[in-house]
Design an enzyme around this catalytic site. Sequence first.
Site, mmCIF file in Angstrom:
data_model
loop_
_atom_site.group_PDB
_atom_site.id
_atom_site.type_symbol
_atom_site.label_atom_id
_atom_site.label_comp_id
_atom_site.label_asym_id
_atom_site.label_seq_id
_atom_site.Cartn_x
_atom_site.Cartn_y
_atom_site.Cartn_z
ATOM 1 N N GLN A 54 53.411 -26.028 29.779
ATOM 2 C CA GLN A 54 52.742 -27.309 29.584
ATOM 3 C C GLN A 54 51.741 -27.490 30.727
ATOM 4 O O GLN A 54 52.131 -27.568 31.889
ATOM 5 C CB GLN A 54 53.758 -28.444 29.566
ATOM 6 N N GLY A 95 55.607 -38.072 22.849
ATOM 7 C CA GLY A 95 55.558 -36.632 23.032
ATOM 8 C C GLY A 95 54.228 -36.125 23.551
ATOM 9 O O GLY A 95 53.238 -36.860 23.667
ATOM 10 N N HIS A 96 54.203 -34.824 23.843
ATOM 11 C CA HIS A 96 53.010 -34.219 24.439
ATOM 12 C C HIS A 96 51.817 -34.267 23.490
ATOM 13 O O HIS A 96 51.950 -34.200 22.283
ATOM 14 C CB HIS A 96 53.292 -32.774 24.883
ATOM 15 N N ASN A 97 50.636 -34.409 24.083
ATOM 16 C CA ASN A 97 49.336 -34.401 23.392
ATOM 17 C C ASN A 97 49.075 -35.645 22.551
ATOM 18 O O ASN A 97 48.070 -35.690 21.834
ATOM 19 C CB ASN A 97 49.170 -33.169 22.480
ATOM 20 N N SER A 115 51.418 -34.718 19.499
ATOM 21 C CA SER A 115 50.089 -34.582 18.878
ATOM 22 C C SER A 115 49.780 -35.658 17.847
ATOM 23 O O SER A 115 48.911 -35.454 16.986
ATOM 24 C CB SER A 115 49.926 -33.187 18.246
#
Length: 204
Positions: A54, A95-97, A115
């Site tokens: 990450q 969450g990520h993004n 995302s």
Amino acid sequence: ADGCELGNNCRVGACANIMHALIGNNVYIYGGARIGWDGFGFQTVAGVHKRVPQLGRVIIGNDVEIGANTAIDRGTIEDTIIGDNTKIDDLVMIGHNCRIGKGCMIVSQVGIAGSCVIGDRVVIAGQAGLADHLNIGDDSIIAAQAGVSKSFPAKSIVIGSPAMPRKEFIKQMKLMKDAGELITKFKKYEPLLKTFLEEHDVEA
């Protein structure tokens, strides 16, 4: 952690932890929040789950509030972004993004998978869950405990699990109510039907 930047007039509560983050002005981070830790990113190779590095950051705009014990993951490559004047309650997972727009309200125990793109002024009520890679348009409302598995355009109001537009949800609820009433009526006349079939030696 090293490399973080906080703007003017920020408040950070006890036991909050900030990594890989750029934070604007007038941001209030409540106690226990976790910002900028690695996202839940894995690639499965021959049945073994291997972590994907990450490398992104978390970028938080101005006048944002982040509730107690909320977690906002850093991006994998692109940054996770929280827009100006967005308010996030306790125990939220982003969450990520993810890209969260300006002026959003995200209520407690919401989970937003990686995302997702959330527009401006979106309200996500308590315990709603969003699958990954979804787009939610501006000025939408996601009702409490909704299970969102597809994208919705601007000004949507969605309810239920799986989530659907409010009008469709109300229509389905009415159909279920009507079906229940029909079953009740059928049970009332079922003995008469049984007697009729027996008297006329007819199989049901």
